[in-house]
Design an enzyme around this catalytic site. Structure first.
Site, PDB file in Angstrom:
ATOM      1  N   THR A 208       0.814  -1.216   0.000  1.00 55.82           N
ATOM      2  CA  THR A 208       0.000   0.000   0.000  1.00 55.82           C
ATOM      3  C   THR A 208       0.845   1.262   0.000  1.00 55.82           C
ATOM      4  O   THR A 208       0.367   2.328  -0.354  1.00 55.82           O
ATOM      5  CB  THR A 208      -0.873   0.040   1.256  1.00 55.82           C
ATOM      6  OG1 THR A 208      -0.010  -0.098   2.394  1.00 55.82           O
ATOM      7  CG2 THR A 208      -1.882  -1.077   1.258  1.00 55.82           C
TER       8      THR A 208
ATOM      9  N   GLU B 176      -9.131   0.301   0.189  1.00 57.41           N
ATOM     10  CA  GLU B 176     -10.201  -0.600  -0.226  1.00 57.41           C
ATOM     11  C   GLU B 176     -11.334   0.120  -0.940  1.00 57.41           C
ATOM     12  O   GLU B 176     -12.346  -0.474  -1.269  1.00 57.41           O
ATOM     13  CB  GLU B 176     -10.718  -1.362   0.998  1.00 57.41           C
ATOM     14  CG  GLU B 176      -9.631  -2.250   1.563  1.00 57.41           C
ATOM     15  CD  GLU B 176     -10.016  -2.946   2.845  1.00 57.41           C
ATOM     16  OE1 GLU B 176     -10.649  -3.999   2.765  1.00 57.41           O
ATOM     17  OE2 GLU B 176      -9.674  -2.432   3.923  1.00 57.41           O
TER      18      GLU B 176
ATOM     19  N   ILE C  30      -4.674  13.383   1.807  1.00 59.27           N
ATOM     20  CA  ILE C  30      -3.947  12.400   1.008  1.00 59.27           C
ATOM     21  C   ILE C  30      -2.478  12.563   1.386  1.00 59.27           C
ATOM     22  O   ILE C  30      -1.885  13.616   1.166  1.00 59.27           O
ATOM     23  CB  ILE C  30      -4.155  12.666  -0.502  1.00 59.27           C
ATOM     24  CG1 ILE C  30      -5.650  12.624  -0.867  1.00 59.27           C
ATOM     25  CG2 ILE C  30      -3.342  11.687  -1.339  1.00 59.27           C
ATOM     26  CD1 ILE C  30      -6.350  11.317  -0.618  1.00 59.27           C
TER      27      ILE C  30
ATOM     28  N   GLY D 241      -8.922   6.154   5.135  1.00 58.74           N
ATOM     29  CA  GLY D 241      -8.300   5.052   4.405  1.00 58.74           C
ATOM     30  C   GLY D 241      -8.829   5.017   2.984  1.00 58.74           C
ATOM     31  O   GLY D 241      -9.983   5.335   2.735  1.00 58.74           O
TER      32      GLY D 241
ATOM     33  N   GLN E 178      -3.022   2.938  -5.225  1.00 57.51           N
ATOM     34  CA  GLN E 178      -4.009   2.114  -4.526  1.00 57.51           C
ATOM     35  C   GLN E 178      -5.359   2.147  -5.229  1.00 57.51           C
ATOM     36  O   GLN E 178      -6.006   1.119  -5.418  1.00 57.51           O
ATOM     37  CB  GLN E 178      -4.204   2.632  -3.088  1.00 57.51           C
ATOM     38  CG  GLN E 178      -3.087   2.234  -2.157  1.00 57.51           C
ATOM     39  CD  GLN E 178      -3.052   0.739  -1.992  1.00 57.51           C
ATOM     40  OE1 GLN E 178      -3.949   0.135  -1.426  1.00 57.51           O
ATOM     41  NE2 GLN E 178      -2.026   0.117  -2.507  1.00 57.51           N
TER      42      GLN E 178
END
Ligand SMILES: Cc1cc2nc3c(=O)[nH]c(=O)nc-3n(C[C@H](O)[C@H](O)[C@H](O)COP(=O)(O)OP(=O)(O)OC[C@H]3O[C@@H](n4cnc5c(N)ncnc54)[C@H](O)[C@@H]3O)c2cc1C
Ligand code: SF4
Lengths: 340, 759
Positions: free
Chosen positions: B471, B725, B649, B722, B658
């Site tokens: 990541t 995902e 960010i 995050g 990602q």
């Protein structure tokens, strides 16, 4: 993997002599104690999985006869040495110019890395990727004669609809072979009983009751060359391959097409179908439907109907029939429209 | 496709290159199975070929006779150890060698240990077992499965969320749909294979294994082996792809540890691709029924989401994505229900965006259908239903930039050029379709510890037991320290992936950047405080600047008045060579036990829908163009645009990477990925990368990532949401929407393949 002996004969005659030593004459090459290995991309894989169990490997890569590694063209043939790599043949300008079908069938196969390893003889002899064949814990008539066929009632999306039997429905996945069978190639073989030439169409055997016997070759026979005649239809030729992703996948359906046109009328057609049959598949009925006719959508569709008239679907692969037909129609129209 | 890293916008960090990028691309990064080990023996697993029954006897004689075989660990040999536990750190409660019951195909029945890998493999193929087999239940609709409500069975789903009177609202809605959707079984298949290397030195056990949770594993492995956790160390400096699959420890780790103790030398077991399908976790198949009711104006009045998920016989693994789908839009009323279906399968586990990927796929495909039913532009339909507050608990969103994401992505994509009529867009023989969908992912963080050391010559070392699973967290943790301490990245080193380091939570749930950076920030601030105090002290170089605002830049301490002092001068005054600070971060709302649980390998998550004051989510909008051949119906994706807002960010390069990876995976989920199950015997049939298809380079053309600026200081001290995902949520629905637009065929069951489009 099981332990095995590994030897590197340096001439074809030595290879034949070594291959003849351990096995009875009538045993199929894929079940023989001694087996040849070229690029190893098919055989080594199956040895690791326990599917192929040779006791002794004869590596053909040390054979010294130069012709084995050469592509020779003259006015009316292209002759491929058996050890020519797929990548080399695909990139050969002469081949590409004089018969795009041959080059494309190789270019659209596997991946760059595999094409650099794999030989042309090994390619035409590649064994099926049937999932149940690949894993030894399933019953499989091809791997273990008489044990049954797990694919018949199982996951059979990628299995064949043409040329199947009650014993086996495994697809022949190779691409190059479709070009070869369409173009009436000839396989040159040397073995204990001397050299012989096999029409490509007679090299592979339908599964019938003995899917374990895949080819007409004897265990001691080495393919030395593949010869492809150049005909008026060679230049107007094309390989169309439809797959789940854009590269690095086997065909769900493919069509090898070569046409000789007289204006809009088909003088000669050569057609083979991949991804849908148990062996390299020449579609003669489709050729007959086209010959002498103006090639339009309608006649292309009629040819496709003829090609799949005997198709027999299973639970998950019925889509291959309409897909196979449409692939052929598209290939025919695209080949018709080629500028040559 | 070759693009430069995005230029940072407001609240976005520099696209610093990865600290370990060069090591990885030049093959110098040592993954756990690469660690050179003297005198190592090799282990290979033998697994069951049936899915249900009992092992009556294992025949090992032939295998033992293979030259080089040292030992075979099988039934009885693990009796001194405890069985695994199912939960955060344990993949399953099945202790395969503790109990002769077979719960699934491919269950471990023995581990062969030999001098060479080849001997171990040969011997493993010679192990035979006699079974008393029973007919297994493969999946949904199979005879013998047990269906039960999921709520309360797992911490992943406490309750079925609901709001208002769904039945009444749905019954009276002017426009409605009621549809079923499904997603297939999927396996992570990281390129780095799963492996365990176990070494004992006296009572000390070191495990080299790719892991997303070294602290949790240390505790759980010690429990199974009945030894002191202080004697266990898990080392995993590099992980070659994980996606959740290396989060929970599997039964193999303890078996290899026991084998190493028995043979008195290190044992390394690398699991084959095929065996990994059954001995690791995966995403089980899901089914959904979605009902949406709306007024003619497009305002949704009723949303119903029922989900069904497959799990193993003994373990109640649940993903339960209704918590997110139930909060996505301004629904009016919500009714949800999740069921789990116990079948004879290995226990599933986390897989990149575990709840959201399947559940949001169903929701967003349904939203597209609803827009069609309403005759409304799908973007407009979502805009109309943008909520002020989330509909379940009535809490505000800590921040929500979904509309901005839609605006920016639509603009970049050229959505306005889309002709809404189905099948109306064409390019020669290719049908063109365009579609879109929303991405959502909960923003959580967890307690985390970190140690930061600054030396007088300006070298920084950051230590944290988190995990670099690709990541970029190692890089962003270093960036955080570099920024805070005013040091160049070239002088920063970061150590991760070792349970001997300060503990970090599992690297899952996209919490790592937020949690790790918050802890690093805290440690850096403690270092700063010491330096500042010394600098402004009476004998310090900035004496008299006590009231000035101090900061650190370019190896200096800078006062707001303009005065500055070299770092080395401050160290001189302090008469120390290094300052080292250890910090523990606990998110807002943590329980008093939160830190204790961190050390026990059970870090609690905060955020998402769990907090009292607000719900916390990151959002995105994805637009996809597909082309479908009018003859042969193969589907291609020439371009995809995603705009995402995720708070601060840290690094636009790693963030883009990602999100891009996520969208590419989303394309794979839409068009390629599926583990095929032979329903007769509950066995997987395509256990390799030849038949388990993922996109290859040729399938991926243009992928554009837009990072939408967003500031959210509510989420955590670092202000980070995050995003690991986020990218693959919604993608498959956007593809389905585009396929519908091109062909008029609504495909509800993934993957979408030629089979669905040809007739
Ligand atoms: C992941 C993957 C994807 C692939 N995709 C495709 C694809 O899309 N299309 C396609 O067509 N193929 C594909 N292939 C198959 C690949 O093309 C074959 O594996 C390859 O061509 C085999 O050649 P080889 O030289 O490596 O054969 P080997 O593995 O060395 O041998 C194969 C067989 O041929 C026999 N043999 C080899 N040479 C001779 C000879 N001179 N005389 C007699 N017997 C001989 C061997 O004994 C063996 O039985 C793929 C393979 C892989 C692994
Ligand atoms: S289809 Fe043929 S190869 Fe496949 S399992 Fe059946 S017999 Fe074996």
């Amino acid at each position: 993997m099981r332990p095995f002996l590994y030897e590197r004969p340096t001439s074809v005659s030595a290879a034949i002599a070594m291959a003849s030593r351990l096995d009875a004459r009538n045993v199929a090459p894929t079940q023989a104690k001694t087996q040849f290995i070229a690029g190893g991309t098919n055989l080594a894989d199956y040895m690791k999985l326990g599917v192929a169990q040779p006791e002794r490997l004869l590596d053909l890569n040390e054979l010294t006869e130069p012709a084995l590694r050469q592509i020779k063209t003259d006015d009316d043939t292209i002759r491929f040495g058996a050890l020519v790599r797929m990548g080399e043949a695909a990139d050969n300008n002469d081949v590409r110019r004089r018969c795009p079908l041959l080059a494309d069938s190789l270019k659209f196969a596997a991946s760059g890395q595999l094409r650099n390893m794999a030989s042309l003889a090994g390619n035409v002899l590649q064994r099926t990727r049937c999932e149940y064949f690949r894993e030894t814990s399933w019953p499989c008539n091809k791997r273990e004669p008489g044990s049954g066929c797990a694919a018949m009632q199982g996951v059979n999306r990628q299995h064949a609809v043409l040329g199947t039997s009650d014993a086996c429905i495994a697809t022949y996945h190779g691409d190059f072979a479709q070009a070869l069978i369409a173009l009436d190639a000839v396989v040159e073989v040397e073995g204990q009983r001397g050299p012989r030439k096999i029409p490509f169409a007679s090299l592979h055997r339908l599964p019938g009751d003995t899917p374990n016997i895949e080819t007409d070759l004897a265990a001691d026979e080495v393919i030395v060359a593949i010869e492809v005649p150049l005909d008026p239809w060679s230049r107007r030729s094309r390989y169309l391959k439809i797959r789940d992703r854009e590269s690095y996948a086997f065909a769900l359906a493919s069509a090898a097409v070569a046409l000789e046109m007289d204006g809009n009328t088909v003088r000669q057609a050569r057609i083979a179908l991949g991804g849908v049959a148990t062996v390299p598949w020449r579609a003669r009925a489709a050729e007959d439907a086209l010959r002498g006719n103006v090639l339009d959508d309608k006649i292309a569709a009629a040819a496709a109907e003829a090609a799949f008239a005997d198709a027999r679907p299973r639970e998950h692969n019925a889509f291959k029939i309409p897909l196979g037909k449409r692939t052929l129609v598209r290939a025919l129209l695209e080949t018709r429209d080629m500028k040559v | 496709m070759n693009q430069a890293a995005p230029v940072p916008k407001e609240n976005q960090g520099e696209p610093v290159v990865r600290i370990d990028g060069r090591l990885k691309v030049t093959g110098q990064a040592s993954y756990p199975a690469d660690i050179a080990t003297a005198n190592v023996a090799y282990g290979v697993l033998a697994t069951s070929s049936i899915a249900r029954g009992k092992v009556s006897k294992v025949h090992t004689e032939e295998a033992r006779a293979v030259p080089g075989v040292l030992d075979i660990v099988t039934y009885g040999d693990m009796d001194e150890t405890d069985t695994p536990k199912f939960g955060n750190t344990g993949a399953s409660s099945i202790g395969p060698l503790h109990d002769k019951t077979i719960f699934h195909e491919g269950q471990i029945i023995a581990l062969v240990v030999a001098e060479t890998f080849e001997a171990a493999e040969e011997a493993s193929m010679l192990i035979r077992a006699d079974y008393e087999d029973e007919p297994p239940s493969a999946s949904f609709d199979s005879k013998g499965v047990k269906v039960e409500p999921a709520a309360g069975k797992s911490p992943m789903l406490q309750e079925d969320v609901k709001a208002g009177d769904f039945d009444a609202a749905y019954a009276s809605a002017a426009v409605k749909i009621d549809q079923k959707y499904s997603t297939p079984t999927q396996h992570h298949n990281p390129i780095e294979l799963f492996s365990t290397t176990a070494m004992w030195q006296g009572h000390q056990l070191t495990i080299h294994e790719p892991s997303q949770n070294v602290t949790g594993w240390k505790i759980e492995l010690a429990r199974q082996l009945k030894i002191d956790p202080a004697n266990v160390r898990i080392v995993s400096p590099y992980v070659g792809g994980a996606f959740g699959s290396k989060g929970p420890m599997t039964a193999r780790t303890a078996i290899v540890a026991v084998a190493a103790r028995r043979v008195g030398r290190p044992v390394r077991c690398v699991v084959s691709r095929m065996q990994a399908f059954n001995t690791q976790t995966y995403r089980a198949e899901t089914r959904h029924r979605i009902r949406i009711g709306a007024g003619k104006d497009g305002r949704i009045t009723a949303f119903g989401h029922e989900g069904w998920e497959v799990t193993s016989r003994p373990d109640p693994y649940v993903v339960g994505g209704t918590s997110a789908t139930g909060r996505m839009y301004n629904y009016g009323s919500v009714l949800t229900h999740v069921s789990i279906v116990h079948a004879d399968r290995n226990t599933p586990g986390y897989m990149r965006s575990p709840p959201e990927t399947p559940y949001v796929y169903a929701l967003e495909n349904a939203m597209d259908e609803m827009a069609v039913a309403l005759g409304m532009d799908p973007v407009e339909f979502r805009r109309i239903n943008e909520p002020e507050k989330e509909p379940i608990g009535g809490k505000p969103f800590s921040s929500r930039s979904l509309v901005k994401c839609y605006d920016q992505a639509a603009e970049a994509f050229g959505w306005s050029k889309r002709d809404a009529a189905v099948g109306s867009m064409r390019d020669g023989d290719w049908l063109v379709g365009m579609g879109c969908a929303t991405a959502i992912y909960p923003t959580a963080s967890a307690p985390c510890a970190a140690r930061v050391r600054l030396t007088s010559d300006g070298q920084v070392r950051v230590q944290c037991g988190s995990h670099e699973i690709g990541t970029g967290v190692r890089t962003v943790a270093g960036q955080m320290a570099a920024e805070r301490l005013g040091i160049g990245m070239d002088k920063v080193s970061v150590e991760m992936g070792d349970s001997a380091l300060p503990p970090a939570p599992v690297s899952g749930g996209s919490i790592s950047t937020a949690s790790v950076c918050s802890a690093v920030l805290k440690a850096c601030d403690a270092v700063r405080a010491k330096l500042f105090a010394a600098a402004v002290a009476r004998d310090g170089p900035l004496a008299g600047s006590g009231n000035a605002k101090l900061d650190m830049e370019q190896e200096k301490i800078v006062a707001s008045g303009g005065k500055s002092a070299k770092l080395s001068d401050v160290f001189k005054v302090m008469q120390v060579g290094a300052i080292e600070e250890y910090a523990e971060f606990a998110p807002k709302g943590s329980t008093p036990e939160a830190l204790k649980k961190l050390y026990a390998g059970q870090a609690e998550f905060h955020g998402g829908d769990q907090d009292k004051d607000s719900v916390k989510y990151a959002f995105g909008a994805e637009f996809v163009e597909v082309r479908i051949n009018s003859y042969t119906r193969e589907i291609r994706v020439p371009r995809i645009v995603g705009a995402f807002a995720a708070g601060r960010i840290m690094n636009t390069r790693t963030a883009r990477s990602q999100l891009m990876g996520g969208m590419i995976w989303g394309i794979g989920q839409a068009l390629h990925e599926a583990t095929e199950i032979d329903r007769r015997n509950a066995r997987y049939v395509n256990r390799d990368l030849q038949d388990y298809l993922v996109p290859v380079n040729a399938d991926i053309k243009q992928v554009d990532v837009i990072l939408v600026p967003e500031v959210d200081l509510d989420v955590n001290p670092a202000g980070v949401k995050g995003l690991g995902e986020l990218g693959n949520v919604g993608t498959a629905a956007a593809v389905a929407s585009a396929v519908y637009h091109a062909t008029g065929k609504r495909i509800r069951d993934l993957p979408i393949r030629i089979d669905n489009l040809i007739s």
